[in-house]
Enzyme design. Structure first.
Site: not given
Length: 252
Positions: A147, A161
């Site tokens: 990501s 995350y």
């Protein structure tokens, strides 16, 4: 004379979103696809039905990637489809919450790390066991999904995350160097804000729209745009690329 068995691609977390888009695009490219899921059997079976209705080959395989024994079973099930040549490590979770790190429960942090870090490691281990030319495999490609949250660390939303995805980036670089001589390429695709259910599940369905003004291309990604990057890295056209982290982020 028997027909050659198809090349097989395992896609983890493929019941929806980016994983499903990768599975569909891979099937159109001629792969037989092992559609992995943890809990969403309906979604995974829908992906399989879509692939088979279009003339492709696919099977849904339940396995929690945070369990190494389940990961081994996933690879065994995929072997029934043909010869494994690629793995897409897509399964990942946020813990279904958005907020500062201080408010993230310990059990959520543990679960996110179990799936997003340990799970990716387990899948990579099993992929190397099966693909390595040193172990009798035919070589192949591993694509990890990270990501662009790793760039700024996602403060105030998903620090836990983002940290887990930072580990995926480092894993990609290290493993790529470790197994290059064994016929395995390891790369990573790092999506930016993408129109999937990830944000809604965390309680902010309009998050991609909120971020749109900060994206140079002026919109969030569609899952199939991320899938296109994955399939390119799997292909022979990317045969001299390994250890790369490719952002698919609209410039953000």
């Amino acid at each position: 004379m028997a027909e050659p068995r198809p090349e097989v691609l395992i896609v983890t977390g493929a019941s929806r979103g980016i994983g499903a888009a990768v599975a569909f695009r891979a099937a159109r490219a001629g792969y037989a696809v092992a559609v992995n899921y943890a809990a969403d059997a309906g979604g995974a079976n829908s992906v399989v039905d879509g692939i088979t209705d279009d003339g492709g080959a696919a099977v849904a395989v339940q396995a929690d990637v945070s369990d190494p024994a389940a990961v081994a079973r996933l690879f065994d099930a995929a072997a029934a489809l043909g010869a494994l040549t690629g793995v897409v490590n897509n399964a990942g979770i946020t813990g279904n919450l958005i907020g500062p790190l201080l408010d993230v429960p310990a059990e959520t942090i543990r679960r996110v790390l179990d799936v997003n870090v340990a799970g990716v490691l387990y899948v990579c281990q099993e992929a190397v066991r099966r693909l390595s030319t040193d172990r009798g495999g035919r070589g192949g490609s591993i694509i990890n999904i990270s990501s662009t949250a790793t760039k700024a660390g996602s403060p105030g939303t998903w620090v836990h995350y983002a940290a887990s995805k930072g580990a995926v980036d480092v894993l990609t670089v290290g493993l790529a160097a470790e197994v290059a001589a064994q016929g395995i390429r390891v790369n990573c695709v790092a999506p930016g804000s993408t129109n999937t259910g990830l944000h809604a599940a965390a309680g902010m369905p309009d998050r991609v729209e909120r971020l749109r003004p900060s994206i140079p291309l002026g919109r969030g990604a569609e899952p199939d745009e991320v899938a296109a990057a994955v399939l390119w890295l799997l292909s022979g056209e990317a045969g001299y690329i390994t250890g790369a982290v490719l952002p698919v982020s609209g410039g953000r």
